[in-house]
Design an enzyme around this catalytic site. Structure first.
Site, PDB file in Angstrom:
ATOM      1  CG  PHE A 108      98.288 113.152  13.687  1.00  0.00           C
ATOM      2  CD1 PHE A 108      97.100 113.307  13.003  1.00  0.00           C
ATOM      3  CD2 PHE A 108      99.363 113.945  13.318  1.00  0.00           C
ATOM      4  CE1 PHE A 108      96.978 114.227  11.973  1.00  0.00           C
ATOM      5  CE2 PHE A 108      99.262 114.864  12.282  1.00  0.00           C
ATOM      6  CZ  PHE A 108      98.067 115.009  11.615  1.00  0.00           C
ATOM      7  CE  LYS A 109      94.262 117.754  12.458  1.00  0.00           C
ATOM      8  NZ  LYS A 109      93.778 116.441  11.981  1.00  0.00           N
ATOM      9  CG  ASP A 110      96.194 115.265  21.319  1.00  0.00           C
ATOM     10  OD1 ASP A 110      95.601 116.350  21.366  1.00  0.00           O
ATOM     11  OD2 ASP A 110      95.640 114.171  21.559  1.00  0.00           O
TER      12      ASP A 110
END
Ligand SMILES: *Cc1c(COP(=O)(O)O)cnc(C)c1O
Length: 463
Positions: A108-110
């Site tokens: 999810f950090k993308d």
């Protein structure tokens, strides 16, 4: 919109300055001066695609970038780097899974780091100058940050990881990026050693100024802001499918950045009935919402969900500031107490609770493995161990009458060992991960020595 510090020590600044500042100069965290109320706009936003919805939400917080420019940054971040929809929701058994792993590094950090990379490049292009990012990673953050800034003009990234101590997949996700502005450093030491080097070099103000050192860790406000969008997007999708008046979210939590974005969405007026905060055995936050006591653990537990193995949550201060009535003096006193003793305490409200909107618990190794096995057997759906923490706690703590949205924060192929342990089978694959084995890699080995890292940076940049 102007930005201030939780500790009250900086004059209000614009969004672009907040992005470059990272941690506030007074040691606090940068926050927006007010939270916009969007309740009268929810109806009009319901059918927007991800980019159009981001174009409604972000300009409320970004008032120093012309909307046409902001649109280009949003489109560049979310059309292309993601394999289709940025944040699809799928119904799996009793829960809705919000899949946030469709970006380049499958976590999810993308969602936040793709936008942050574009913002950095945009700001530098207009202001001139360069930015050198120095980071330390135990896994996921490093690759997402590297993919966020690879090939960008005006930016170099130096990412340290502990040699041989990240998973082979995580290491290769970083070292196979061969862009000239990406520099991987394998430090002979632990993650803490890497962090120590980073802090010492960033604390050397002469060095920091000379090389315009910047940070990409989750205290950067732009990361929280980017994440607010998918709470709206998924709530709308699930409300459309179910007709429910409100939803609840379960969020696997480490540094409190992701769930904080959900809290802001709720404060803006999105009908979120309950935020379920899920941790692994590193449960400092889960204990806080049950008892009001926030107490640093003695050591970090190594778990199946390494991206949530934290002792102190770097974004918690933002929430605490609001919980204490936006009172910087009070917050400073509480943070000083925490710095001195490793412990702080907040008294419950009149209802006997710390915050009636939060419920929390941890999921241990056994529960995580059982939940992965159950979802595989019953629904043929593979949860990665981080997402499984959220699903497990979510299903235990959800209100029965409202849809439960669980954030799926990584693709299972990033954690094949946990999947094998849970299911007894080698099921977790993704073409991007399988391809890593055959790609050339580049990485510089350095000793655990700040001077060696410093010399490497100086030599590489050549100024
Ligand atoms: C970083 C991370 C988390 C934790 O998110 P926070 O914002 O630190 O709470 C959860 N799952 C995965 C896969 C992550 O990479």
């Amino acid at each position: 919109m102007k930005y201030i510090s939780t500790r009250g020590g900086i004059a209000p600044i614009e969004f672009q300055d907040a992005v470059l500042m990272g941690l506030a100069d007074d040691g606090g965290l940068v926050i927006p001066q007010s939270i916009p109320d969007v309740r009268d706009r929810l109806g009009a936003w319901r059918n927007l695609n991800y980019v159009e919805l981001a174009m409604q939400i972000l300009p409320l917080f970004v008032t120093d970038i012309p909307p046409a420019d902001l649109r280009k940054l949003i489109e560049k971040s979310y059309i292309g780097p993601f394999d289709g929809d940025v944040a699809p929701t799928v119904k799996v058994g009793p829960a809705w899974l919000l899949e946030l792993w469709h970006g380049p590094t499958l976590a999810f950090k993308d969602v936040a780091l793709q936008l942050l990379g574009n913002l950095f490049e945009y700001i530098l292009a207009r202001r001139g100058g360069r930015l050198n990012i120095l980071g330390a990673t135990s896994g996921d953050t490093g690759s997402a940050a590297i993919y966020g800034v690879r090939g960008r003009k005006g930016i170099d990234i130096f990412m340290m990881h502990p040699q041989g101590r990240t998973s082979a997949i995580q290491e290769r996700q970083m070292t196979t990026v061969l862009d000239a502005n990406v520099h991987n450093l394998a430090v002979k030491g632990t993650f803490d050693d890497c962090q120590l080097i980073m802090k010492e070099l960033a604390g050397d103000l002469e060095f920091k100024r000379r090389y315009s050192l910047g940070a990409v860790n989750s205290v950067n406000w732009a990361r929280v802001l980017a994440q607010i969008v998918y709470y709206f997007y998924s709530a709308f999708a699930v409300q459309k499918a179910t007709g429910a008046p409100a939803v609840q979210f379960s969020v696997p939590t480490g540094n409190f950045g992701d769930v904080l974005a959900g809290w802001y969405a709720m404060k803006m007026g999105l009908p979120i009935e309950r935020l379920i905060l899920a941790t692994n055995e590193n449960d400092i936050l889960a204990v806080f919402f049950k008892t009001g006591v926030y107490s640093r653990g003695r050591s970090v537990h190594e778990t199946l969900s390494p991206s949530m193995d934290i002792q102190v949550a770097s974004n918690f201060e933002r929430y605490l500031y609001h919980l204490l009535g936006q009172d910087s003096a009070k917050l400073k006193a509480v943070m000083a107490e925490f710095a001195a003793t490793g412990r702080l305490k907040v008294a419950p409200g009149p209802d006997g609770q710390i915050d009636g909107r939060f419920v929390s618990d941890k999921a241990d190794r056994k529960q995580v493995l059982a939940r992965i096995a159950e979802f595989h057997q019953k629904y043929q759906y593979l949860l990665d161990p981080h997402s499984a923490v959220g699903v497990d706690v979510g299903l235990r703590l959800a209100a029965p009458d409202l849809p439960l949205i669980c954030l799926a924060t990584a693709h299972p192929a990033k954690f094949p060992d946990a999947i094998r342990e849970a299911t007894g089978q080698d099921l977790a694959h993704h073409p991007a991960i399988d391809a890593l084995a055959n790609l050339p890699a580049r990485c510089k080995m350095v000793p655990f020595d700040r001077q060696a890292v410093r010399r490497y940076i100086e030599r590489t940049l050549g100024y």
